[in-house]
Design an enzyme around this catalytic site. Structure first.
Site, mmCIF file in Angstrom:
data_model
loop_
_atom_site.group_PDB
_atom_site.id
_atom_site.type_symbol
_atom_site.label_atom_id
_atom_site.label_comp_id
_atom_site.label_asym_id
_atom_site.label_seq_id
_atom_site.Cartn_x
_atom_site.Cartn_y
_atom_site.Cartn_z
ATOM 1 N N ARG A 167 16.873 6.523 2.672
ATOM 2 C CA ARG A 167 15.773 7.022 1.728
ATOM 3 C C ARG A 167 15.537 5.756 0.753
ATOM 4 N NH1 ARG A 167 17.429 10.244 4.541
ATOM 5 N NH2 ARG A 167 18.069 12.472 4.045
ATOM 6 N N SER B 257 15.825 16.732 -3.572
ATOM 7 C CA SER B 257 17.257 16.193 -4.029
ATOM 8 C C SER B 257 17.042 15.038 -4.990
ATOM 9 C CB SER B 257 17.968 15.658 -2.812
ATOM 10 O OG SER B 257 18.056 16.588 -1.883
ATOM 11 N N GLU C 136 16.840 9.560 -6.629
ATOM 12 C CA GLU C 136 15.963 9.599 -5.453
ATOM 13 C C GLU C 136 14.393 9.524 -5.715
ATOM 14 O OE1 GLU C 136 15.095 11.763 -1.278
ATOM 15 O OE2 GLU C 136 17.280 11.879 -1.942
#
Length: 345
Positions: free
Chosen positions: A167, A244, A337
């Site tokens: 990520r 998320s 994130e």
């Protein structure tokens, strides 16, 4: 050329529907327009914010005191190679799930497990977008970038130079290298990538490692994502999120909490689900934030949602509560994130 927009409110341009106004918003309908708009802002020393689909960003209630360039370039091209492979070139402003849907419809395999992810294509290498056992890093050949420092467009920058990780990438958290288009290597057999993710394998009723029709994999992924409130729906506040909110921690195996699910993440390392940590720290689905204006999703604790009248301050207060709770229970600090613009937790 860039097109000035009348509305300067940023909340409607994000999937959270949060964020204050900008001084100026311009739409850039081509790669050339993106470069032109960025150069104009740089020449005038105007603070610049680049915005795609607004799906992985949290913007402060105070907004942005400068220019927002909305990347709206479109276009796709397929170039056939050897051994049944193709190179797909996609402009940065293309809707990502639209690209995936078109590939599946055209019999191209590889992207199907990345179905239902909101946002624009140019953001996929920045975040190294991944889901259900597949990451962009596995498919990305190269990108074209605008190098703001040098004032030039760099073509065919290899994926290996982008520092792609879980990520993240060397492009994340910076705005001096702007993705203009991406190139992906896909197959032409209308078959999925190997199904690695256990939940997806169970849904498809296949053994892990199996390959299935790409269309079947896409539908199964969309079904799973809808069940978690991860497919955008303007009428469903459970989807008014940035996806998320925290990444899954990667830990030394000896430090993983007892009983927590885990997956290998490199020599001596494991990845632990942030959702499990959150739930086992006492936070349940639907856990409310300040005044109930924001809340954890009713479907998935990893999504922080705007219930319709929330503020960014409300959302960050909830995120702080969750992160503090996990820290106190497990000694693990969760990492956000989304990109935080003008704010922090």
């Amino acid at each position: 050329m860039p097109v000035p927009e009348v509305a300067t409110r940023l909340a409607p341009l994000t999937t959270l529907r949060l964020g204050g106004p900008a001084r100026t918003v311009v739409a850039a309908p081509s790669a050339e327009a993106v470069v032109e708009a960025v150069r104009a802002a740089d020449t005038s020393r105007e603070p610049l914010l680049l915005l795609g689909g607004g799906s992985n960003v949290v913007i402060a209630d105070e907004g942005w005191k400068g220019t927002v360039v909305r990347i709206a370039s479109t276009g796709r091209a397929v170039e056939h190679g050897e051994n049944g492979s193709v190179v797909l070139t996609v402009e940065a402003g293309e809707d990502w799930d639209g690209v995936v849907a078109a590939c599946v419809a055209d019999g191209l395999g590889g992207l199907e497990c990345l179905s239902g992810i909101p946002g624009r294509t140019g953001a996929t290498p920045v975040q190294n977008v991944g889901a259900y056992g597949v990451e962009i890093a596995e498919l990305l050949l190269d990108v074209d970038l605008y190098d703001r420092g040098a004032g030039v467009v760099r073509e065919h920058v290899p994926a290996e130079e982008l520092g792609l990780g879980y990520r993240t990438s060397a492009l994340k958290g910076r705005d001096d290298a702007i993705v203009l288009r991406v190139r992906l290597a896909l197959s032409t057999d209308a078959t999925s990538a190997p199904i690695r993710y256990p939940e997806l394998a169970r849904t498809l009723d296949v053994e892990p490692g199996s390959r299935v029709p790409a269309a079947a994999a896409r539908e199964a992924v969309l079904e799973l994502r809808r069940g978690k409130g991860m497919v955008l729906d303007a009428t469903d506040h459970d989807t008014w999120s940035a996806g998320s909110f925290f990444t899954n921690p990667v830990l030394p195996e000896a430090e993983a909490p007892e009983g927590a699910p885990r997956w290998p993440a490199g020599p001596g390392l494991v990845k632990v689900p942030a959702a499990w940590l959150i739930e086992h720290s006492g936070f349940r689905r639907g856990h409310p934030g300040p005044g109930g204006r924001v809340a954890l999703s009713d479907k998935h604790v990893l999504a922080l949602t705007n219930r319709g009248d929330g503020t960014t301050a409300d959302l960050l207060a909830l995120a702080s509560d969750v992160r503090r709770g996990v820290q106190e229970r497990f000694g693990i600090e969760l990492v956000p994130e989304p990109v935080l613009v003008g704010c922090r937790i």
